[in-house]
Motif scaffolding. Structure first.
Motif, mmCIF file in Angstrom:
data_model
loop_
_atom_site.group_PDB
_atom_site.id
_atom_site.type_symbol
_atom_site.label_atom_id
_atom_site.label_comp_id
_atom_site.label_asym_id
_atom_site.label_seq_id
_atom_site.Cartn_x
_atom_site.Cartn_y
_atom_site.Cartn_z
ATOM 1 N N THR A 72 -6.224 1.959 -5.620
ATOM 2 C CA THR A 72 -5.834 1.839 -4.483
ATOM 3 C C THR A 72 -4.171 2.084 -4.367
ATOM 4 O O THR A 72 -3.773 2.801 -3.358
ATOM 5 C CB THR A 72 -5.934 0.360 -3.721
ATOM 6 O OG1 THR A 72 -5.539 -0.575 -4.438
ATOM 7 C CG2 THR A 72 -7.391 0.301 -3.483
ATOM 8 N N ASP A 73 -3.506 1.588 -5.286
ATOM 9 C CA ASP A 73 -2.322 1.929 -5.483
ATOM 10 C C ASP A 73 -1.819 3.063 -5.684
ATOM 11 O O ASP A 73 -0.965 3.919 -5.052
ATOM 12 C CB ASP A 73 -1.659 0.893 -6.554
ATOM 13 C CG ASP A 73 -1.605 -0.345 -6.412
ATOM 14 O OD1 ASP A 73 -1.380 -0.960 -5.146
ATOM 15 O OD2 ASP A 73 -1.763 -1.023 -7.176
ATOM 16 N N ARG A 76 -1.973 5.207 -2.494
ATOM 17 C CA ARG A 76 -0.906 4.968 -1.637
ATOM 18 C C ARG A 76 0.188 5.754 -1.991
ATOM 19 O O ARG A 76 0.938 6.393 -1.252
ATOM 20 C CB ARG A 76 -0.567 3.396 -1.614
ATOM 21 C CG ARG A 76 0.703 3.079 -0.806
ATOM 22 C CD ARG A 76 1.363 1.712 -1.262
ATOM 23 N NE ARG A 76 2.423 1.431 -0.401
ATOM 24 C CZ ARG A 76 3.022 0.359 -0.610
ATOM 25 N NH1 ARG A 76 2.612 -0.474 -1.602
ATOM 26 N NH2 ARG A 76 4.047 0.245 -0.050
ATOM 27 N N LEU A 77 0.416 5.741 -3.437
ATOM 28 C CA LEU A 77 1.652 6.602 -4.035
ATOM 29 C C LEU A 77 1.592 8.167 -3.685
ATOM 30 O O LEU A 77 2.454 8.695 -3.619
ATOM 31 C CB LEU A 77 1.926 6.296 -5.445
ATOM 32 C CG LEU A 77 2.155 4.872 -5.739
ATOM 33 C CD1 LEU A 77 2.206 4.756 -7.409
ATOM 34 C CD2 LEU A 77 3.466 4.374 -5.223
ATOM 35 N N LYS A 79 0.247 9.233 -1.281
ATOM 36 C CA LYS A 79 0.570 9.518 0.186
ATOM 37 C C LYS A 79 2.265 9.429 0.435
ATOM 38 O O LYS A 79 2.619 10.193 1.147
ATOM 39 C CB LYS A 79 -0.065 8.647 1.059
ATOM 40 C CG LYS A 79 -1.610 8.626 1.327
ATOM 41 C CD LYS A 79 -2.048 7.623 2.374
ATOM 42 C CE LYS A 79 -3.544 7.704 2.581
ATOM 43 N NZ LYS A 79 -4.031 6.777 3.311
ATOM 44 N N GLU A 80 2.907 8.608 -0.303
ATOM 45 C CA GLU A 80 4.051 8.049 0.024
ATOM 46 C C GLU A 80 5.123 8.849 -1.175
ATOM 47 O O GLU A 80 6.385 8.639 -0.553
ATOM 48 C CB GLU A 80 4.489 6.599 0.035
ATOM 49 C CG GLU A 80 3.476 5.865 1.216
ATOM 50 C CD GLU A 80 3.643 4.475 1.280
ATOM 51 O OE1 GLU A 80 4.656 3.917 0.583
ATOM 52 O OE2 GLU A 80 2.898 3.809 2.106
ATOM 53 N N HIS A 107 -4.277 12.362 6.110
ATOM 54 C CA HIS A 107 -4.371 11.693 7.522
ATOM 55 C C HIS A 107 -5.548 12.610 8.304
ATOM 56 O O HIS A 107 -5.508 12.261 9.668
ATOM 57 C CB HIS A 107 -3.129 12.013 8.141
ATOM 58 C CG HIS A 107 -1.877 11.534 7.136
ATOM 59 N ND1 HIS A 107 -1.326 10.066 7.314
ATOM 60 C CD2 HIS A 107 -0.986 11.884 6.252
ATOM 61 C CE1 HIS A 107 -0.638 9.889 6.376
ATOM 62 N NE2 HIS A 107 -0.065 11.106 5.864
#
Length: 243
Positions: A72-73, A76-77, A79-80, A107
């Protein structure tokens, strides 16, 4: 925002490319990484962007230890955080707008991915990101017809469309003419100031680092030997980095 402690990178033959590198980087900073050939700039950026495995070290992002990130991390990474190569990989037959909208993958609904359709809101959002990098008038031109500097700015817009809070860019102005290099660095500076983006860029051009960055890291033999607010460096400081 990002804290790195004792980042070390060894090659399979035991050669140490990075040695116990530690730093804190915060929102709104434009950090220029300067150093001679073989200093470890590209390896450092790839390790920061998690494109290469670390031999050892600790990574903390927004207060969370991600040294061993969960799946999950990792999502997230992805994406960010965005990593920009010296020559961004893009389909030269797509328009600048479609290239930027490609950054919206995480998205976009499954239906729109399957049908390759773009909503009006997404279209407007893509145009907004192109406007941020001064390329609104190039939205419908194919990427292959744009200059090197314009392609770099499309890559930046795509990263912003992705939702990137951190951009790590390896030599983003290498090979560009002076005017284009200035424009790319000005875009980075403005975005960091206005959107709290954190950008870390490796650079060979010390003059541009001094003019546009907010902070300069001097890298020599795999170590950060200089970490100062961006300004004109003294000869002693230059010798630390390039001797």
């Amino acid at each position: 925002m990002i804290i790195v402690r004792n980042l070390t990178k060894q090659l399979t033959d035991g050669t140490e490319v990075l040695t116990r590198v530690s730093f804190q980087a915060d929102k709104g900073e434009l950090i220029a990484v300067v150093g001679g050939s073989g200093s470890g700039k590209t390896t450092l950026l790839k390790c920061i962007a998690l494109r290469e495995k670390w031999t050892e070290g600790q990574l903390i992002y927004e207060g969370k230890d991600l040294t061993t990130p969960k799946w999950t991390d990792q999502i997230r990474l992805r994406k960010e955080w965005a990593y920009l190569d010296e020559k961004p990989s893009m389909n030269k037959n797509l328009t600048a707008l479609k290239t930027v909208l490609g950054g919206r993958f995480f998205h976009t609904s499954i239906w729109r991915k399957l049908t390759a359709t773009v909503s009006t809101d997404e279209h407007i959002l893509g145009m907004d990101f192109l406007e941020k990098v001064g390329l609104l008038d190039k939205a419908h031109e194919k990427v292959g017809k744009l200059s090197g500097g314009e392609q770099q700015r499309v890559a930046i817009a795509r990263a912003l469309a992705q939702g990137a809070k951190v951009i790590v860019a390896d030599e983003p102005i290498k090979g560009l003419d002076p005017k284009s290099a200035d424009r790319v660095m000005q875009d980075f500076k403005s975005l960091c100031q206005n959107t709290n983006l954190l950008a870390v860029c490796s650079m060979q051009n010390l003059d541009l680092a001094e003019r546009f960055a907010t902070r300069i890291w001097g890298l020599s033999r795999g170590k950060i030997v200089l970490d100062v607010p961006a300004r004109r460096l003294t000869q002693y400081e230059k010798n630390l980095i390039f001797s």
